[in-house]
Design an enzyme around this catalytic site. Sequence first.
Site, PDB file in Angstrom:
ATOM      1  N   GLY A 187       0.798  -1.218   0.000  1.00 55.90           N
ATOM      2  CA  GLY A 187       0.000   0.000   0.000  1.00 55.90           C
ATOM      3  C   GLY A 187       0.836   1.276   0.000  1.00 55.90           C
ATOM      4  N   HIS A 234      -0.577   1.478 -14.690  1.00 55.76           N
ATOM      5  CA  HIS A 234       0.135   2.195 -15.755  1.00 55.76           C
ATOM      6  C   HIS A 234      -0.693   3.344 -16.322  1.00 55.76           C
ATOM      7  CE1 HIS A 234       3.589  -0.373 -15.683  1.00 55.76           C
ATOM      8  NE2 HIS A 234       2.872  -1.466 -15.891  1.00 55.76           N
ATOM      9  N   GLY A 239       6.249   2.244  -7.354  1.00 56.07           N
ATOM     10  CA  GLY A 239       6.391   1.847  -8.757  1.00 56.07           C
ATOM     11  C   GLY A 239       6.390   3.040  -9.693  1.00 56.07           C
ATOM     12  N   SER A 242       3.489  -6.046 -20.422  1.00 53.99           N
ATOM     13  CA  SER A 242       2.828  -6.351 -19.151  1.00 53.99           C
ATOM     14  C   SER A 242       1.793  -7.462 -19.297  1.00 53.99           C
ATOM     15  CB  SER A 242       2.096  -5.103 -18.635  1.00 53.99           C
ATOM     16  OG  SER A 242       2.961  -4.023 -18.523  1.00 53.99           O
TER      17      SER A 242
END
Lengths: 468, 468, 468, 468
Positions: free
Chosen positions: C270, C399, C274, C299
């Site tokens: 959490g 993303h 990234g 991905s």
Amino acid sequence: MSNHWLQNVIESIADRGRELIGLDSNENKNQDIHSLCQQLLNGAGEASGIALSQQILREYHNMSDEKKFNFYQLLDQQFAPDFEKIQAVMARYQASRSTEDLIALNTAVEAPRQELFRRLNMAPKGTASLVALRADLLRQLKKSPSFKSIDADLKHLLSSWFNRGFLQLRLINWQSPAEILEKIINYEAVHEIRGWDDLRRRLMKDRRCFAFFHPAMPDEPLIFVEVALVKGLSDEVGSLINPKAAELDPQQADTAIFYSINNTQAGLRGISFGNFLIKQVLTELTKECPWIKISSTLSPIPGFRRALDKWLDSDEKSAQHREFDSILHQHAAALLDEVRAQLSASTDLTDKQCLAALLRNHLSQENISQGNILTELALSFLSFAKSKGQLADPVAMFHLSNGACLERINPFANMSEHGQQTSYGVMVNYLYDLNTVELNHEAFVTKGKIKMSDTLYKIFKKFNRTTA
Amino acid sequence: MSNHWLQNVIESIADRGRELIGLDSNENKNQDIHSLCQQLLNGAGEASGIALSQQILREYHNMSDEKKFNFYQLLDQQFAPDFEKIQAVMARYQASRSTEDLIALNTAVEAPRQELFRRLNMAPKGTASLVALRADLLRQLKKSPSFKSIDADLKHLLSSWFNRGFLQLRLINWQSPAEILEKIINYEAVHEIRGWDDLRRRLMKDRRCFAFFHPAMPDEPLIFVEVALVKGLSDEVGSLINPKAAELDPQQADTAIFYSINNTQAGLRGISFGNFLIKQVLTELTKECPWIKISSTLSPIPGFRRALDKWLDSDEKSAQHREFDSILHQHAAALLDEVRAQLSASTDLTDKQCLAALLRNHLSQENISQGNILTELALSFLSFAKSKGQLADPVAMFHLSNGACLERINPFANMSEHGQQTSYGVMVNYLYDLNTVELNHEAFVTKGKIKMSDTLYKIFKKFNRTTA
Amino acid sequence: MSNHWLQNVIESIADRGRELIGLDSNENKNQDIHSLCQQLLNGAGEASGIALSQQILREYHNMSDEKKFNFYQLLDQQFAPDFEKIQAVMARYQASRSTEDLIALNTAVEAPRQELFRRLNMAPKGTASLVALRADLLRQLKKSPSFKSIDADLKHLLSSWFNRGFLQLRLINWQSPAEILEKIINYEAVHEIRGWDDLRRRLMKDRRCFAFFHPAMPDEPLIFVEVALVKGLSDEVGSLINPKAAELDPQQADTAIFYSINNTQAGLRGISFGNFLIKQVLTELTKECPWIKISSTLSPIPGFRRALDKWLDSDEKSAQHREFDSILHQHAAALLDEVRAQLSASTDLTDKQCLAALLRNHLSQENISQGNILTELALSFLSFAKSKGQLADPVAMFHLSNGACLERINPFANMSEHGQQTSYGVMVNYLYDLNTVELNHEAFVTKGKIKMSDTLYKIFKKFNRTTA
Amino acid sequence: MSNHWLQNVIESIADRGRELIGLDSNENKNQDIHSLCQQLLNGAGEASGIALSQQILREYHNMSDEKKFNFYQLLDQQFAPDFEKIQAVMARYQASRSTEDLIALNTAVEAPRQELFRRLNMAPKGTASLVALRADLLRQLKKSPSFKSIDADLKHLLSSWFNRGFLQLRLINWQSPAEILEKIINYEAVHEIRGWDDLRRRLMKDRRCFAFFHPAMPDEPLIFVEVALVKGLSDEVGSLINPKAAELDPQQADTAIFYSINNTQAGLRGISFGNFLIKQVLTELTKECPWIKISSTLSPIPGFRRALDKWLDSDEKSAQHREFDSILHQHAAALLDEVRAQLSASTDLTDKQCLAALLRNHLSQENISQGNILTELALSFLSFAKSKGQLADPVAMFHLSNGACLERINPFANMSEHGQQTSYGVMVNYLYDLNTVELNHEAFVTKGKIKMSDTLYKIFKKFNRTTA
């Protein structure tokens, strides 16, 4: 990191220089290595000097063995000292005996290839390339007698550059760069490291690994030693190199066993670091683990089995053979009984044949009486076998001339295939005590006296009586 | 940090060794240095070897100049090559011309003190001590002609050890250790650094300082260069070394001025790093500040005033003097008027006397016509004055043989006391362009051609006409 | 190295403190963890404070899961904020609305365990221990609803400590310590690293690996990303992770593929790094390899197959299902023919059954028409499947909210067992362009708009027409 | 170096982000800081997040004090917790007492500016900027009562970030970067360092300097202590800080004197490191110099003279005054004689006036009887003077609560202008013995007992008798 940065700078200069002297253009590709070397020697500027060095070393690197041979011939014929000049200067010097003429004689006698080598060293990774060049040369040394002169020049230069004062001791552990560890795996030749798990065991808290590095080859361990911290003087190597061996709290250890030393650079052959390394590591350990009182090797006897087999198979009567005969003679009766019983063998085996059978077939039973005779035979071999006036066993020669004490001979110490093939499994503890190494060294070097433990000395004296 | 650690280890070994060989006890104190050297050379083991080296270097360090002189005599007489042996080996070699005998000759000719020096290098800080030893020796070199031979041996060894391939370039800045910075302050001999505030200005964002280090002397800059990033080619040095000068955003700079280069080690005299350093720093700057297009020095002309004064005071007619005469002749009428007006001086001053008065008294007025004549005189001096077949000015010799271009002569460039005393304040820009250095170098070395800017070349051609 | 030294010092202090407070003596062994925590919180001095912290963390470390549960209950009940006090302070604050009372309210509301955690952090490796503690807690979180409050406190603290401003980016390569590399092998969960040879391929010149570290956990990569430098946008992952893949000269590459990102610390769940990591690495690559113009991920779509299978097996009519139905409808005729032909199957298979058979049995033939329908199904899943108001696919969510563009969908991209089991082999390129990430991020976050390539957008618009 | 590299990367990201959000264009220049903070808090992406942080901190940095005041008002009014929300959540929590509502209450009570500060920390040098911001705020704290709340938030955050577990101890010596050393010179406030030569003396072999650093401020010593290794417990400070003092071989020392401790960051006021630092340095010294048996401070008594002068000038009868009166009374007869003799003074001087004359005029004679009374007065001041329930002397409070022993009071210990102005030259040795610090600490904190040496205790008991 700063080293890599520096490397980049040097390579930039080299690249720039290569452009300047047109080394990348086609017309220069065919310029032969002779003229490149000549150019370098004639004193090109820095930029093109580095570039030329790099070009020459690259071309050399890509040569076949045959072409390398040609290159050595070039070095031999074109970059040798000038005989006429030597004669002329010598004549002058003989007449004058002046300082100037002595200096001139020194210059005249030095082969121009020495200066060539020094200039090649400017190239990126130049030092490593010259070490590699010598390794190559050594492989072809016998092809031409005069190559010895090139080798002498290279060795002279490398001895000077790899002076002990320039070497740096580094601890190798699990925090070391993988690149270095991978080399340790590859270079270990005494007790093979079978992959990363095996290596990891050898870097745990009850193990130490130290290596010497040279500042110009920062990623290349030149020599390294592996040490095990143990309880009691180890009498066999299996537990030291077993990747599954339980880890000992170093605080519990009382003994440091040096169980493997490896020189890694063929190109530095004859330039010895081992003596320095052992003593520096001893000093290190004394500081880090002052509670460890005993330091010893557990070393192989590389030529023992060969010598023994030769004797078993022959009728020769060399000094060494007479020793072996005598030892056999003392043990003969017991041996005959034992082996014949074990073999249910015909009684017509000679004593020698009994011993051979025993050694070859039944060693793995680790019988005490076998241990005794192995110990005696090994002691005899170590102390009497000679080659060119020195001890025949190079390991003994190395440690004894360093001032170590021949502490204990361990039969059944290395029962691996390799161990049995080379020494019927026998290994030796050479004990290092910084308080006595100098005395031992002195006694060994000047009077040929081998310092040994009381136990071994008793056996040794027995030989003397019997062989007297 | 790892270096200090290593140093500790080496010192430990040395200490241990000293104990072993009893160097600290009284009975050995009187052992003379000759026998210590002999012992070291005869191959003591590692422990005592390091201890012996340290002992010898310490004793040497504490010697008076007189005792050092005696030590050099010892090196000269007791550790020189053996003449008889050289003769014998030479005779053998002449007969055989074999590889073995060539190798033997090399060995015979090499003075044993070379091996002695190599062994002394094992001591803690051994390399630095040997560099210091040579610095001492150079100071006494003239006392005995045969000391040159010792120096030749030392220089040969140090040249090999301080090979360009082993040097490490480091940026010196305000993050550098105070210990290093303090040495930079002390070593700067071209434009004195007056304390830490002065130093700090020279390490700001529009300045660069780079030095070469050797791994065995990690705290000792061997040579360093100071660079100013500026707008336009600097024509005077005051603003570059003014500690209060405003800081320029390096992004605004277009020119890198190399305004000071210092060799720091008297013991490395004759082993040249400057050429390497300049070009490596150029490469560095090109990478870091690709927008900087011009790189040039701002250099002194150390012997200019002496030469000029000598001419003004003399009636000689050397080649250089003829040049000066000719330049004076061309400027004479104007000069006479100008100086006489300024001096309200009697008209019976000769032209030379007028020029002398002008130079000595009125330089600070920075008059254009004075500038012109100073420029011409300096150009004449730089290009024609010779000494032993080379340019008389060592700075010009250095940069021109490196391939730099004689770009501009700046009168009134260094109006400090020192600047006026040495060169009537004139300084020179030698311009470095990595694209042309090789060509310039080649032309200078092979044909003696000085590459110069068009402006200077026009003046130069005028000389040629007039002197032809 | 300095870190290890520091660690030693802290441990020394801790040891000393432990002695002082008698933690090693028997009488204190039974002192329960509650009273130790109480003592620590009540403000023991530094020495005993560090010792107490270490003692508590050690005891905790050795607890069984059951005992840990009890410890959490202790934290929950004994180190929670005091309700009565909160009420009292709140009443005061409501009356006064003064600064003092607001500060008091803040203090009252903060659970004492927060201060306890902060003090535990003083212990050697305290930070790592607290991260581990939270990982443990998360595993038992569901056992008691009030544990969420402990977790909230820990997460609040760790978020503050692992602030982006404290993270350090490091390049991981073959020069990195083996200890770190071993962790990379163990932590890689996306595309398993099968030993050191596999790892080595991933660290060659055409690969990059970067990790974030925290200064208090210098040996622990917190998150790492693996990048391949390739020619053209990769449409399948096999060649990227093949340990035998040929090495590409990085200068030849034009595209950087981020093919694996791994969070390593369960205890930091959490707390997101990234987003930071990807953009920092992009900036790094832009600097190091300015010639690389395209940066993209390759991905997975973790839940794609599950969603598809569910639809194939069900009659539900969710929004997502309607999309799938519609896509199937458009492709039905062609598919029926194709699959029935391939299966020589009875014609009574429904369209769904045909598609299921095709997907399950014949994917490996990599048929173009299969590719088309897979692409459409995946695009539909990625853009329409929702969960709790967010995109159902967490990778897409990550993303796209970072501002990446949904560039391409690649059927047959990961044909490994795992790839087929999770997504019928489909993978996605999310393209990162630093010039548009902010705009894309803004549009996605505020209006839910997914930025996609023209090609995908054409397909996407078709859905909209059909589903309108 | 790696840190600088990282810094560069972060700055690159920040630059990039600034472009993206148009911070450099004109139209955004006028965007006020309120909206920038709001934007940052509302969750801009990483790139623009770092850029926004940097922009806000830069604008803040360039503000006048007045504008900073406005900014604090903004933080106070716009980024404070929402009272209505706190009330609502509190009401819910009172009703439910659920975990969720407790967590919600925590969130509601935390001022949004805390999150703002955490995000500002992402900027390059963010941590240092926030420390500076708090230093600024403290200077304006009294201007508005509600600023205390901002300060409480900042202090809470910084306490957490500067947790002892994150601090790194570093040795400061002559090998340290000049940049750090320059800061040591500037930050030393106890015994001024007068330039680099003075500093150098304080870093020689018989001196130690240690500092704590935080990883996010690697160039900034947060607190540092200076230690002198001496023979015997120092009773005056002059010889410790004399730049010309002879250097002692550390092996000859038996005592470590902590003669100066400096907190350097005004923005970290109230976050204490001194206790940690002293004990960590003690542990370090114990390791490095095990032969040093005694560790003690030589500390000032900052408010001693002020208190004494006040009493001499007044007729008050506070507890402290009664002590002083009583001491004077005991020494009165002797003092009267002595002073009057010295002054040839009129006999109508009161005892107090005699004492005042003695102290002010004749201190430099270092008379024993003066020493006695100074010692007694100082001991009385140290042990009885109170302020807000604590010892009035902050230095005594600090060391005694750390568990040190009040070992010795030294009259005539700091005879510099400053020393006489603050404490009539008296200084104190607080002795640190790691074996008793915990006991002393406990006794002081719980029972107010001051641990003192036998000598001082005898005097102390005399007070008790007389004051009882």
